[in-house]
Design an enzyme around this catalytic site. Structure first.
Site, PDB file in Angstrom:
ATOM      1  N   CYS A   1      -4.017  -2.532   1.481  1.00 13.35           N
ATOM      2  CA  CYS A   1      -3.305  -2.752   0.420  1.00 13.35           C
ATOM      3  C   CYS A   1      -2.216  -1.569   0.096  1.00 13.35           C
ATOM      4  O   CYS A   1      -2.773  -0.588   0.220  1.00 13.35           O
ATOM      5  CB  CYS A   1      -3.893  -2.833  -0.821  1.00 13.35           C
ATOM      6  SG  CYS A   1      -4.029  -4.387  -1.744  1.00 13.35           S
ATOM      7  N   CYS A   2      -0.982  -2.047  -0.239  1.00 14.63           N
ATOM      8  CA  CYS A   2      -0.011  -0.890  -0.441  1.00 14.63           C
ATOM      9  C   CYS A   2       0.954  -1.335  -1.517  1.00 14.63           C
ATOM     10  O   CYS A   2       0.888  -2.725  -2.046  1.00 14.63           O
ATOM     11  CB  CYS A   2       0.822  -0.273   0.704  1.00 14.63           C
ATOM     12  SG  CYS A   2       1.815  -0.886   1.258  1.00 14.63           S
ATOM     13  N   ALA A   3       2.066  -0.618  -1.726  1.00 13.67           N
ATOM     14  CA  ALA A   3       2.932  -0.867  -2.803  1.00 13.67           C
ATOM     15  C   ALA A   3       3.258  -2.452  -2.497  1.00 13.67           C
ATOM     16  O   ALA A   3       3.576  -3.255  -3.471  1.00 13.67           O
ATOM     17  CB  ALA A   3       3.970  -0.092  -3.108  1.00 13.67           C
TER      18      ALA A   3
ATOM     19  N   VAL B   1       0.027  -4.838  -3.622  1.00 11.10           N
ATOM     20  CA  VAL B   1      -1.352  -4.909  -4.745  1.00 11.10           C
ATOM     21  C   VAL B   1      -1.123  -5.836  -5.739  1.00 11.10           C
ATOM     22  O   VAL B   1      -1.856  -6.473  -6.113  1.00 11.10           O
ATOM     23  CB  VAL B   1      -0.945  -3.300  -5.502  1.00 11.10           C
ATOM     24  CG1 VAL B   1      -1.709  -2.270  -4.810  1.00 11.10           C
ATOM     25  CG2 VAL B   1       0.634  -3.176  -5.939  1.00 11.10           C
TER      26      VAL B   1
ATOM     27  N   THR C   1       1.763  -0.908   5.211  1.00  7.57           N
ATOM     28  CA  THR C   1       0.287  -1.035   5.604  1.00  7.57           C
ATOM     29  C   THR C   1       0.271  -2.148   6.717  1.00  7.57           C
ATOM     30  O   THR C   1      -0.546  -2.164   7.619  1.00  7.57           O
ATOM     31  CB  THR C   1      -0.578  -1.608   4.489  1.00  7.57           C
ATOM     32  OG1 THR C   1       0.086  -2.436   3.590  1.00  7.57           O
ATOM     33  CG2 THR C   1      -1.050  -0.615   3.877  1.00  7.57           C
TER      34      THR C   1
END
Lengths: 433, 105
Positions: B9-11, B41, B16
């Site tokens: 999970c990233c922004a 996210v 990712t």
């Protein structure tokens, strides 16, 4: 020693406060909601591009107008219902962030709530005439579209929050007893909360309409949206907030925590208004938009790190830096730069934090000045932030090649600016070894 | 052991996804059979509701979401870690994969 402690304390406090702001549940839900409906706004950009840049290349007069119906319909389904879209979606996201199971139910109440506060009479321009007339029985694009975005957000959040709170009160759940099929009693669960939420909005709206001859959409727009938009998208306000966000990324936390909440909603309104104006052939109002920021303020990602990659490629003698650069160049072309930020690294690396934070300001000031001086068109098309530099400038300005020149100049200045700091950073690194 | 799924999970789910492709490559060389995918996210809840997830890894840039996500994961006993800044920056697929495998065992 004490200065170091002070610096560390500053970083800690700054990060804590930023996260607290950015993670505030309404702001976070808003960020999530924007992520959800962004594809539609990008589609609007594509429609505008086709209508106002591509078609005019080979079409004229009424034939052009006929063809442009295509793009106009896309604008109707995206920009012109921006407020209508955001209200249920932000409600849905809030329900999810509050861990409330019936997110769809929450979204429905929010949508109904938004319609309830719409004025019953609107002014309209009959086709072929120049005098506004009052009509009733219609919703206007200006109320449910871009102008009504903040109203959509606020009504959506208000309705959702109230609905979720009421739904969680055990006492007001209608209990039908054990013999009633569960599905039947479930359908009654949300009945009272729905009635209360919609009734409250209807009362507020009715009082405003009947007694004060105004409406909630107009109030929210003039009292909240416009002041906030004016301050946050003014040159100093915009640069300040953006820089704070970038500094946060320099400490390892994604800039969207600040920018996604304080800047993006208002910048997006500017972008969308520009798109609308450009599509309609009207005067394009704003220089500072979300796409202006993406195009000129983050070439290669936050901090315009593509400049650093070029600098490293030419001047660096440190093997590790060159390796990271190789790894980072392709994602960097698409403005993704976590490898640079964490791998180079820029995080907590003071010599590089300086150009990381200042380069975007310089580039943005160059682009701003160029626009003010009329050397470049305003940004009128929302292009995805992953569009490579130069191409994004060209597309964002509705096909203005001069934007590419401005980007090349900004980029060159950025490269020159990064050089000394890269060298200091490597000198510091060499000393530490 | 049934096939396990690792969620990153990233922004925006962009960087990712790059790490995911590196992890997949290293899974191939190590001959481990795992599913790995990346999301933003904002897509966390949806992904969690729609498919089996056995372990969650957060990019360092969204580490501030860790507590909130941990609370949501605790009822299902799914472990969560924040990927170190260094491994993330260097896109070290092998180390991150090994970290995930440790969590799964």
């Amino acid at each position: 020693m004490t200065t170091k402690n002070l610096w560390q304390r500053f970083i800690e406090r700054f990060t804590q406060i930023s996260i607290k702001v950015g993670n505030q549940i309404y702001l976070r839900s808003l960020r999530d909601a924007f992520a959800m409906i962004m594809p539609l706004f990008i589609l609007a950009g594509l429609g505008v591009l086709i209508n106002n840049v591509f078609f005019p290349l080979f079409l004229k007069g009424s034939l052009l107008t006929n063809y442009q119906t295509f793009g106009n319909l896309i604008v109707n389904g995206t920009l012109n219902i921006a407020g209508l879209l955001i209200a249920p979606v932000v409600a849905y996201c809030l329900a999810q962030n509050r861990n409330y199971k019936n997110a769809l139910g929450t979204a429905i109440v929010a949508l109904a709530g938004l319609i309830v506060v719409m004025p019953t009479t609107i002014q309209a321009l009959p086709v072929g005439t120049k005098k506004l007339v009052d009509i009733s029985g219609f919703l206007s694009y200006s109320n449910i579209g871009v102008t009504g975005m903040f109203a959509g957000i606020i009504i959506g959040l208000f309705a959702a929050e109230l609905f979720i709170k009421l739904s969680r009160i055990e006492k007001i759940k209608i209990n039908l007893g054990e013999n009633v099929p569960p599905a039947v009693s479930a359908s009654f669960l949300t009945l009272i909360p729905t009635i209360v939420v919609i009734a409250i909005l209807a009362i507020i709206s009715a009082v405003l309409l009947v007694v004060f001859h105004t409406d909630l959409i107009k109030l929210i727009t003039t009292i909240i949206q416009e002041p906030l938009r004016r301050v946050n998208t003014s040159l100093p306000g915009f640069l300040l907030i953006y820089t704070v966000g970038n500094l946060l990324f320099g400490f390892g936390i994604h800039q969207a925590v600040i920018n996604g909440t304080l800047l993006d909603p208002v910048l997006l309104i500017n972008t969308n208004k520009n798109m609308q104006a450009f599509a309609a052939g009207d005067h394009v109002p704003y220089i500072i938009t979300s796409v202006f920021r993406d195009t000129f303020g983050m070439m290669g990602g936050t901090g315009s790190t593509l400049c650093l990659l070029v600098v490293t490629f030419i001047f660096s003698r440190v093997k590790a830096s060159r390796e990271v650069t190789k790894l980072s160049i392709v994602p960097g072309i698409f403005n993704i730069n976590e490898p640079v930020i964490y791998g180079y690294p820029i995080v907590f690396n003071i010599p590089l934090l300086i150009p990381f934070v200042l380069t975007p300001i310089i580039s943005l000031l160059i682009a701003y000045s160029a626009t003010v001086l009329g050397l470049m068109n305003k940004t009128v098309v929302l292009v995805p932030w992953t569009t490579p530099p130069l191409l994004n400038g060209f597309l964002a300005t509705g096909g203005d090649w001069r934007a590419i020149v401005v980007q090349v100049i900004s980029f060159t200045v950025g490269v020159l600016f990064y050089i000394p700091f890269m060298k200091i950073s490597e000198a510091v690194l060499a000393k530490q070894r | 052991m049934s096939k396990k799924t690792i969620m990153l999970c990233c922004a925006a789910g962009m960087s990712t996804s790059l790490l995911v492709s590196k992890m997949k490559k290293s899974a191939e060389t190590l001959k481990v059979d795992v599913d790995i995918f990346a999301t933003a996210v904002s897509g966390f809840d949806q992904e969690l509701a729609s498919r089996q997830v056995d372990c969650v890894m957060l990019g360092p840039q969204v580490s501030y979401m860790a507590d909130d996500f941990k609370a949501k994961l605790s009822e299902r006993n799914i472990p969560l870690v924040v990927i170190s800044m260094q491994d993330y920056g260097l896109m070290n697929g092998e180390r991150v994969l090994k970290q995930a495998l440790d969590l799964l065992n």
